[in-house]
Design a protein around this motif. Structure first.
Motif, PDB file in Angstrom:
ATOM      1  N   MET A 239     -64.587  -9.453 -20.343  1.00  0.00           N
ATOM      2  CA  MET A 239     -63.184  -9.082 -20.323  1.00  0.00           C
ATOM      3  C   MET A 239     -62.336 -10.321 -20.059  1.00  0.00           C
ATOM      4  SD  MET A 239     -61.403  -6.116 -18.120  1.00  0.00           S
ATOM      5  CE  MET A 239     -60.519  -6.783 -16.741  1.00  0.00           C
ATOM      6  N   ASN A 240     -61.426 -10.624 -20.959  1.00  0.00           N
ATOM      7  CA  ASN A 240     -60.534 -11.761 -20.783  1.00  0.00           C
ATOM      8  C   ASN A 240     -59.372 -11.394 -19.886  1.00  0.00           C
ATOM      9  OD1 ASN A 240     -62.065 -13.333 -22.485  1.00  0.00           O
ATOM     10  ND2 ASN A 240     -60.759 -13.028 -24.245  1.00  0.00           N
ATOM     11  N   LYS A 241     -58.914 -12.361 -19.144  1.00  0.00           N
ATOM     12  CA  LYS A 241     -57.726 -12.175 -18.336  1.00  0.00           C
ATOM     13  C   LYS A 241     -56.529 -12.709 -19.102  1.00  0.00           C
ATOM     14  CE  LYS A 241     -59.657 -12.142 -13.746  1.00  0.00           C
ATOM     15  NZ  LYS A 241     -59.476 -12.585 -12.380  1.00  0.00           N
ATOM     16  N   MET A 242     -55.348 -12.267 -18.684  1.00  0.00           N
ATOM     17  CA  MET A 242     -54.100 -12.711 -19.296  1.00  0.00           C
ATOM     18  C   MET A 242     -53.365 -13.611 -18.308  1.00  0.00           C
ATOM     19  SD  MET A 242     -53.924 -11.295 -22.318  1.00  0.00           S
ATOM     20  CE  MET A 242     -52.213 -11.392 -22.790  1.00  0.00           C
ATOM     21  N   PHE A 243     -52.783 -14.684 -18.847  1.00  0.00           N
ATOM     22  CA  PHE A 243     -51.954 -15.597 -18.067  1.00  0.00           C
ATOM     23  C   PHE A 243     -50.501 -15.326 -18.430  1.00  0.00           C
ATOM     24  CE2 PHE A 243     -49.756 -19.845 -18.241  1.00  0.00           C
ATOM     25  CZ  PHE A 243     -49.529 -19.941 -16.868  1.00  0.00           C
ATOM     26  N   TYR A 244     -49.681 -15.077 -17.386  1.00  0.00           N
ATOM     27  CA  TYR A 244     -48.260 -14.804 -17.535  1.00  0.00           C
ATOM     28  C   TYR A 244     -47.479 -15.968 -16.933  1.00  0.00           C
ATOM     29  CZ  TYR A 244     -49.706 -10.041 -18.585  1.00  0.00           C
ATOM     30  OH  TYR A 244     -50.298  -8.934 -19.154  1.00  0.00           O
ATOM     31  N   PRO A 245     -46.984 -16.908 -17.773  1.00  0.00           N
ATOM     32  CA  PRO A 245     -46.263 -18.071 -17.253  1.00  0.00           C
ATOM     33  C   PRO A 245     -44.908 -17.682 -16.658  1.00  0.00           C
ATOM     34  CG  PRO A 245     -46.770 -18.329 -19.607  1.00  0.00           C
ATOM     35  CD  PRO A 245     -47.147 -16.959 -19.209  1.00  0.00           C
ATOM     36  N   ASN A 246     -44.443 -18.462 -15.698  1.00  0.00           N
ATOM     37  CA  ASN A 246     -43.144 -18.228 -15.072  1.00  0.00           C
ATOM     38  C   ASN A 246     -41.982 -18.715 -15.927  1.00  0.00           C
ATOM     39  OD1 ASN A 246     -44.279 -17.119 -12.808  1.00  0.00           O
ATOM     40  ND2 ASN A 246     -44.092 -18.932 -11.553  1.00  0.00           N
ATOM     41  N   ASP A 247     -42.251 -19.502 -16.955  1.00  0.00           N
ATOM     42  CA  ASP A 247     -41.154 -20.126 -17.704  1.00  0.00           C
ATOM     43  C   ASP A 247     -40.682 -19.323 -18.915  1.00  0.00           C
ATOM     44  OD1 ASP A 247     -43.208 -20.549 -19.503  1.00  0.00           O
ATOM     45  OD2 ASP A 247     -42.943 -22.720 -19.627  1.00  0.00           O
TER      46      ASP A 247
ATOM     47  N   SER B 165     -60.400 -20.122 -19.418  1.00  0.00           N
ATOM     48  CA  SER B 165     -60.610 -21.246 -18.508  1.00  0.00           C
ATOM     49  C   SER B 165     -59.262 -21.814 -18.062  1.00  0.00           C
ATOM     50  CB  SER B 165     -61.415 -22.359 -19.193  1.00  0.00           C
ATOM     51  OG  SER B 165     -60.635 -22.958 -20.218  1.00  0.00           O
ATOM     52  N   LYS B 166     -59.293 -22.568 -16.968  1.00  0.00           N
ATOM     53  CA  LYS B 166     -58.079 -23.247 -16.488  1.00  0.00           C
ATOM     54  C   LYS B 166     -57.609 -24.275 -17.508  1.00  0.00           C
ATOM     55  CE  LYS B 166     -60.147 -24.163 -12.552  1.00  0.00           C
ATOM     56  NZ  LYS B 166     -60.418 -24.688 -11.200  1.00  0.00           N
ATOM     57  N   GLU B 167     -58.539 -24.862 -18.230  1.00  0.00           N
ATOM     58  CA  GLU B 167     -58.186 -25.839 -19.251  1.00  0.00           C
ATOM     59  C   GLU B 167     -57.352 -25.205 -20.361  1.00  0.00           C
ATOM     60  OE1 GLU B 167     -61.315 -25.472 -17.998  1.00  0.00           O
ATOM     61  OE2 GLU B 167     -61.393 -27.315 -16.825  1.00  0.00           O
ATOM     62  N   ALA B 168     -57.658 -23.955 -20.695  1.00  0.00           N
ATOM     63  CA  ALA B 168     -56.883 -23.241 -21.722  1.00  0.00           C
ATOM     64  C   ALA B 168     -55.445 -23.035 -21.263  1.00  0.00           C
ATOM     65  CB  ALA B 168     -57.546 -21.905 -22.050  1.00  0.00           C
ATOM     66  N   ILE B 169     -55.256 -22.767 -19.978  1.00  0.00           N
ATOM     67  CA  ILE B 169     -53.899 -22.620 -19.436  1.00  0.00           C
ATOM     68  C   ILE B 169     -53.169 -23.950 -19.519  1.00  0.00           C
ATOM     69  CG2 ILE B 169     -52.552 -22.187 -17.352  1.00  0.00           C
ATOM     70  CD1 ILE B 169     -54.699 -20.121 -16.564  1.00  0.00           C
ATOM     71  N   ALA B 170     -53.815 -25.030 -19.116  1.00  0.00           N
ATOM     72  CA  ALA B 170     -53.192 -26.360 -19.161  1.00  0.00           C
ATOM     73  C   ALA B 170     -52.810 -26.726 -20.588  1.00  0.00           C
ATOM     74  CB  ALA B 170     -54.125 -27.406 -18.565  1.00  0.00           C
ATOM     75  N   GLU B 171     -53.675 -26.419 -21.543  1.00  0.00           N
ATOM     76  CA  GLU B 171     -53.387 -26.712 -22.943  1.00  0.00           C
ATOM     77  C   GLU B 171     -52.188 -25.897 -23.425  1.00  0.00           C
ATOM     78  OE1 GLU B 171     -55.546 -26.068 -27.199  1.00  0.00           O
ATOM     79  OE2 GLU B 171     -56.766 -26.927 -25.585  1.00  0.00           O
TER      80      GLU B 171
ATOM     81  N   GLY C 141     -56.332 -16.026  -6.111  1.00  0.00           N
ATOM     82  CA  GLY C 141     -56.012 -14.611  -6.274  1.00  0.00           C
ATOM     83  C   GLY C 141     -55.421 -14.395  -7.652  1.00  0.00           C
ATOM     84  N   ASP C 142     -54.178 -13.878  -7.704  1.00  0.00           N
ATOM     85  CA  ASP C 142     -53.491 -13.663  -8.975  1.00  0.00           C
ATOM     86  C   ASP C 142     -52.531 -14.793  -9.314  1.00  0.00           C
ATOM     87  OD1 ASP C 142     -54.806 -11.254  -9.316  1.00  0.00           O
ATOM     88  OD2 ASP C 142     -53.188 -10.057  -8.452  1.00  0.00           O
ATOM     89  N   SER C 143     -52.388 -15.776  -8.439  1.00  0.00           N
ATOM     90  CA  SER C 143     -51.428 -16.863  -8.647  1.00  0.00           C
ATOM     91  C   SER C 143     -52.073 -18.061  -9.332  1.00  0.00           C
ATOM     92  CB  SER C 143     -50.852 -17.327  -7.306  1.00  0.00           C
ATOM     93  OG  SER C 143     -50.139 -16.284  -6.687  1.00  0.00           O
ATOM     94  N   VAL C 144     -51.346 -18.640 -10.287  1.00  0.00           N
ATOM     95  CA  VAL C 144     -51.770 -19.867 -10.945  1.00  0.00           C
ATOM     96  C   VAL C 144     -50.906 -20.985 -10.377  1.00  0.00           C
ATOM     97  CG1 VAL C 144     -52.051 -21.082 -13.129  1.00  0.00           C
ATOM     98  CG2 VAL C 144     -52.417 -18.612 -13.027  1.00  0.00           C
ATOM     99  N   LEU C 145     -51.560 -21.953  -9.751  1.00  0.00           N
ATOM    100  CA  LEU C 145     -50.867 -23.013  -9.025  1.00  0.00           C
ATOM    101  C   LEU C 145     -51.203 -24.384  -9.584  1.00  0.00           C
ATOM    102  CD1 LEU C 145     -51.868 -21.760  -5.463  1.00  0.00           C
ATOM    103  CD2 LEU C 145     -49.748 -21.234  -6.663  1.00  0.00           C
ATOM    104  N   THR C 146     -50.306 -25.329  -9.347  1.00  0.00           N
ATOM    105  CA  THR C 146     -50.559 -26.728  -9.596  1.00  0.00           C
ATOM    106  C   THR C 146     -49.891 -27.504  -8.462  1.00  0.00           C
ATOM    107  OG1 THR C 146     -50.524 -28.500 -11.239  1.00  0.00           O
ATOM    108  CG2 THR C 146     -48.554 -27.123 -11.082  1.00  0.00           C
ATOM    109  N   GLN C 147     -50.090 -28.794  -8.428  1.00  0.00           N
ATOM    110  CA  GLN C 147     -49.481 -29.607  -7.375  1.00  0.00           C
ATOM    111  C   GLN C 147     -48.595 -30.683  -7.979  1.00  0.00           C
ATOM    112  OE1 GLN C 147     -51.859 -31.218  -4.209  1.00  0.00           O
ATOM    113  NE2 GLN C 147     -53.433 -29.684  -4.539  1.00  0.00           N
ATOM    114  N   ILE C 148     -47.519 -30.958  -7.265  1.00  0.00           N
ATOM    115  CA  ILE C 148     -46.672 -32.095  -7.599  1.00  0.00           C
ATOM    116  C   ILE C 148     -46.263 -32.730  -6.279  1.00  0.00           C
ATOM    117  CG2 ILE C 148     -44.541 -30.745  -7.778  1.00  0.00           C
ATOM    118  CD1 ILE C 148     -43.774 -32.828 -10.022  1.00  0.00           C
TER     119      ILE C 148
END
Length: 58
Positions: free
Chosen positions: A1-9, A18-24, A40-47
């Motif tokens: 089962m694939n998960k869905m990524f919902y961007p904030n933008d 994969s996380k790489e697919a999100i970055a791409e 959890g359900d949050s997708v995070l990055t650092q700056i």
């Protein structure tokens, strides 16, 4: 089962495996940011040492 990524933008959600697919998908906007992390359900990055939520997974 694939998960869905919902961007904030406002981009449409995508199915990802994969996380790489999100970055791409996020593309150049990720330049200067750290690696993507999923907590959890949050997708995070650092700056500059601070976490930034860029979307959610469901």
């Amino acid at each position: 089962m694939n998960k869905m990524f919902y961007p904030n933008d406002g981009r449409p959600p995508i199915s990802f495996t994969s996380k790489e697919a999100i970055a791409e998908y996020m593309g150049e906007i990720m330049n200067g940011f750290g690696p993507i992390e999923i907590e959890g359900d949050s997708v995070l990055t650092q700056i500059q040492g601070h976490y930034l939520k860029i979307g959610e997974v469901k």
